[in-house]
Design a protein around this motif. Structure first.
Motif, PDB file in Angstrom:
ATOM      1  N   MET A  40     -60.657 -66.310  59.931  1.00  0.00           N
ATOM      2  CA  MET A  40     -60.253 -65.019  60.497  1.00  0.00           C
ATOM      3  C   MET A  40     -59.467 -65.212  61.802  1.00  0.00           C
ATOM      4  O   MET A  40     -59.841 -64.711  62.863  1.00  0.00           O
ATOM      5  N   PRO A  41     -58.342 -65.938  61.751  1.00  0.00           N
ATOM      6  CA  PRO A  41     -57.564 -66.238  62.957  1.00  0.00           C
ATOM      7  C   PRO A  41     -56.795 -65.019  63.459  1.00  0.00           C
ATOM      8  O   PRO A  41     -56.634 -64.033  62.747  1.00  0.00           O
ATOM      9  N   LYS A  42     -56.314 -65.135  64.704  1.00  0.00           N
ATOM     10  CA  LYS A  42     -55.421 -64.107  65.247  1.00  0.00           C
ATOM     11  C   LYS A  42     -53.972 -64.437  64.898  1.00  0.00           C
ATOM     12  O   LYS A  42     -53.133 -63.553  64.859  1.00  0.00           O
ATOM     13  N   GLU A  43     -53.723 -65.738  64.675  1.00  0.00           N
ATOM     14  CA  GLU A  43     -52.368 -66.159  64.323  1.00  0.00           C
ATOM     15  C   GLU A  43     -52.418 -67.273  63.288  1.00  0.00           C
ATOM     16  O   GLU A  43     -53.251 -68.170  63.371  1.00  0.00           O
ATOM     17  N   VAL A  44     -51.510 -67.195  62.322  1.00  0.00           N
ATOM     18  CA  VAL A  44     -51.374 -68.201  61.273  1.00  0.00           C
ATOM     19  C   VAL A  44     -49.953 -68.741  61.351  1.00  0.00           C
ATOM     20  O   VAL A  44     -49.000 -67.969  61.442  1.00  0.00           O
ATOM     21  N   VAL A  45     -49.824 -70.074  61.325  1.00  0.00           N
ATOM     22  CA  VAL A  45     -48.491 -70.692  61.370  1.00  0.00           C
ATOM     23  C   VAL A  45     -48.375 -71.696  60.229  1.00  0.00           C
ATOM     24  O   VAL A  45     -49.245 -72.547  60.045  1.00  0.00           O
ATOM     25  N   PHE A  46     -47.288 -71.581  59.478  1.00  0.00           N
ATOM     26  CA  PHE A  46     -46.948 -72.566  58.462  1.00  0.00           C
ATOM     27  C   PHE A  46     -45.951 -73.531  59.078  1.00  0.00           C
ATOM     28  O   PHE A  46     -44.871 -73.125  59.508  1.00  0.00           O
ATOM     29  N   ASP A  47     -46.322 -74.813  59.131  1.00  0.00           N
ATOM     30  CA  ASP A  47     -45.476 -75.861  59.696  1.00  0.00           C
ATOM     31  C   ASP A  47     -44.752 -76.570  58.549  1.00  0.00           C
ATOM     32  O   ASP A  47     -45.373 -77.213  57.713  1.00  0.00           O
ATOM     33  N   PHE A  48     -43.427 -76.450  58.515  1.00  0.00           N
ATOM     34  CA  PHE A  48     -42.618 -76.991  57.433  1.00  0.00           C
ATOM     35  C   PHE A  48     -41.962 -78.324  57.793  1.00  0.00           C
ATOM     36  O   PHE A  48     -41.012 -78.744  57.135  1.00  0.00           O
ATOM     37  N   ASP A  49     -42.449 -78.994  58.810  1.00  0.00           N
ATOM     38  CA  ASP A  49     -41.853 -80.226  59.322  1.00  0.00           C
ATOM     39  C   ASP A  49     -41.645 -81.300  58.254  1.00  0.00           C
ATOM     40  O   ASP A  49     -40.664 -82.035  58.288  1.00  0.00           O
ATOM     41  N   LEU A  81     -38.809 -75.726  60.849  1.00  0.00           N
ATOM     42  CA  LEU A  81     -38.084 -75.583  59.587  1.00  0.00           C
ATOM     43  C   LEU A  81     -37.075 -76.711  59.418  1.00  0.00           C
ATOM     44  O   LEU A  81     -36.246 -76.946  60.293  1.00  0.00           O
ATOM     45  N   THR A  82     -37.154 -77.391  58.302  1.00  0.00           N
ATOM     46  CA  THR A  82     -36.159 -78.415  57.984  1.00  0.00           C
ATOM     47  C   THR A  82     -34.863 -77.690  57.603  1.00  0.00           C
ATOM     48  O   THR A  82     -34.896 -76.503  57.271  1.00  0.00           O
ATOM     49  N   PRO A  83     -33.723 -78.373  57.639  1.00  0.00           N
ATOM     50  CA  PRO A  83     -32.460 -77.700  57.294  1.00  0.00           C
ATOM     51  C   PRO A  83     -32.472 -77.026  55.915  1.00  0.00           C
ATOM     52  O   PRO A  83     -31.965 -75.921  55.763  1.00  0.00           O
ATOM     53  N   SER A  84     -33.081 -77.674  54.925  1.00  0.00           N
ATOM     54  CA  SER A  84     -33.102 -77.081  53.583  1.00  0.00           C
ATOM     55  C   SER A  84     -33.988 -75.833  53.538  1.00  0.00           C
ATOM     56  O   SER A  84     -33.637 -74.840  52.898  1.00  0.00           O
ATOM     57  N   VAL A  85     -35.117 -75.875  54.221  1.00  0.00           N
ATOM     58  CA  VAL A  85     -36.007 -74.706  54.268  1.00  0.00           C
ATOM     59  C   VAL A  85     -35.350 -73.589  55.080  1.00  0.00           C
ATOM     60  O   VAL A  85     -35.395 -72.425  54.697  1.00  0.00           O
ATOM     61  N   GLN A  86     -34.708 -73.938  56.176  1.00  0.00           N
ATOM     62  CA  GLN A  86     -33.997 -72.958  57.004  1.00  0.00           C
ATOM     63  C   GLN A  86     -32.952 -72.218  56.171  1.00  0.00           C
ATOM     64  O   GLN A  86     -32.820 -71.002  56.255  1.00  0.00           O
ATOM     65  N   LYS A  87     -32.243 -72.960  55.343  1.00  0.00           N
ATOM     66  CA  LYS A  87     -31.190 -72.370  54.509  1.00  0.00           C
ATOM     67  C   LYS A  87     -31.781 -71.356  53.526  1.00  0.00           C
ATOM     68  O   LYS A  87     -31.261 -70.251  53.376  1.00  0.00           O
ATOM     69  N   ILE A  88     -32.887 -71.708  52.882  1.00  0.00           N
ATOM     70  CA  ILE A  88     -33.552 -70.800  51.940  1.00  0.00           C
ATOM     71  C   ILE A  88     -34.029 -69.540  52.671  1.00  0.00           C
ATOM     72  O   ILE A  88     -33.846 -68.418  52.196  1.00  0.00           O
ATOM     73  N   PHE A  89     -34.646 -69.735  53.840  1.00  0.00           N
ATOM     74  CA  PHE A  89     -35.147 -68.591  54.608  1.00  0.00           C
ATOM     75  C   PHE A  89     -34.010 -67.699  55.079  1.00  0.00           C
ATOM     76  O   PHE A  89     -34.130 -66.479  55.073  1.00  0.00           O
ATOM     77  N   ASP A  90     -32.899 -68.305  55.516  1.00  0.00           N
ATOM     78  CA  ASP A  90     -31.742 -67.520  55.958  1.00  0.00           C
ATOM     79  C   ASP A  90     -31.173 -66.680  54.815  1.00  0.00           C
ATOM     80  O   ASP A  90     -30.883 -65.497  54.986  1.00  0.00           O
ATOM     81  N   MET A  91     -31.034 -67.291  53.649  1.00  0.00           N
ATOM     82  CA  MET A  91     -30.474 -66.573  52.499  1.00  0.00           C
ATOM     83  C   MET A  91     -31.381 -65.431  52.046  1.00  0.00           C
ATOM     84  O   MET A  91     -30.897 -64.396  51.612  1.00  0.00           O
ATOM     85  N   SER A  92     -32.678 -65.613  52.180  1.00  0.00           N
ATOM     86  CA  SER A  92     -33.621 -64.589  51.708  1.00  0.00           C
ATOM     87  C   SER A  92     -33.779 -63.440  52.699  1.00  0.00           C
ATOM     88  O   SER A  92     -34.241 -62.369  52.324  1.00  0.00           O
ATOM     89  N   GLY A  93     -33.459 -63.673  53.958  1.00  0.00           N
ATOM     90  CA  GLY A  93     -33.660 -62.640  54.978  1.00  0.00           C
ATOM     91  C   GLY A  93     -35.083 -62.563  55.489  1.00  0.00           C
ATOM     92  O   GLY A  93     -35.428 -61.676  56.265  1.00  0.00           O
ATOM     93  N   ILE A  94     -35.925 -63.498  55.095  1.00  0.00           N
ATOM     94  CA  ILE A  94     -37.343 -63.474  55.463  1.00  0.00           C
ATOM     95  C   ILE A  94     -37.560 -63.596  56.979  1.00  0.00           C
ATOM     96  O   ILE A  94     -38.537 -63.093  57.514  1.00  0.00           O
ATOM     97  N   LEU A  95     -36.600 -64.226  57.660  1.00  0.00           N
ATOM     98  CA  LEU A  95     -36.768 -64.429  59.101  1.00  0.00           C
ATOM     99  C   LEU A  95     -36.583 -63.141  59.903  1.00  0.00           C
ATOM    100  O   LEU A  95     -36.849 -63.113  61.103  1.00  0.00           O
TER     101      LEU A  95
END
Length: 105
Positions: A40-49, A81-95
């Motif tokens: 039951m955290p206050k913050e959750v972070v996904f690390d894509f390193d 975010l690695t460059p490939s993950v950044q690209k997917i996130f940018d294209m999806s608009g999730i950020l």
């Protein structure tokens, strides 16, 4: 996937170290939901390193955990975010919905 909970900050970090596709998302989703409910955290972070590949299943994974964490009163962010993950996130608009956070531990 490695999980680390920081009691002082009520921060739950998921360090993903595998490719994210339809097959791996099922396993990651189950573990992430379990850990979010457990701590039951206050913050959750996904690390894509360490993520070398991610397809659209990763977008669904992150959005689903965002909704789940939100429902339990937690914020969710992504980090390293690695460059490939950044690209997917940018294209999806999730950020526009989920912030990129600096993970300094």
């Amino acid at each position: 996937m490695e999980t680390k909970f920081y009691e002082k900050d009520k921060l739950l970090v998921f360090k993903i170290s595998e490719e994210i596709d339809d097959y791996s998302v099922q396993k990651i989703r189950r573990k992430a939901d379990y850990e979010i409910e457990r701590y039951m955290p206050k913050e959750v972070v996904f690390d894509f390193d360490s993520v070398t590949f991610m397809d659209s299943a990763g977008i669904g994974l992150v959005i689903g955990r965002y909704k789940f964490a939100n429902m339990l009163g937690a914020k969710l962010g992504v980090s390293n975010l690695t460059p490939s993950v950044q690209k997917i996130f940018d294209m999806s608009g999730i950020l526009k919905l989920i912030p990129v956070v600096d993970l300094v531990l």
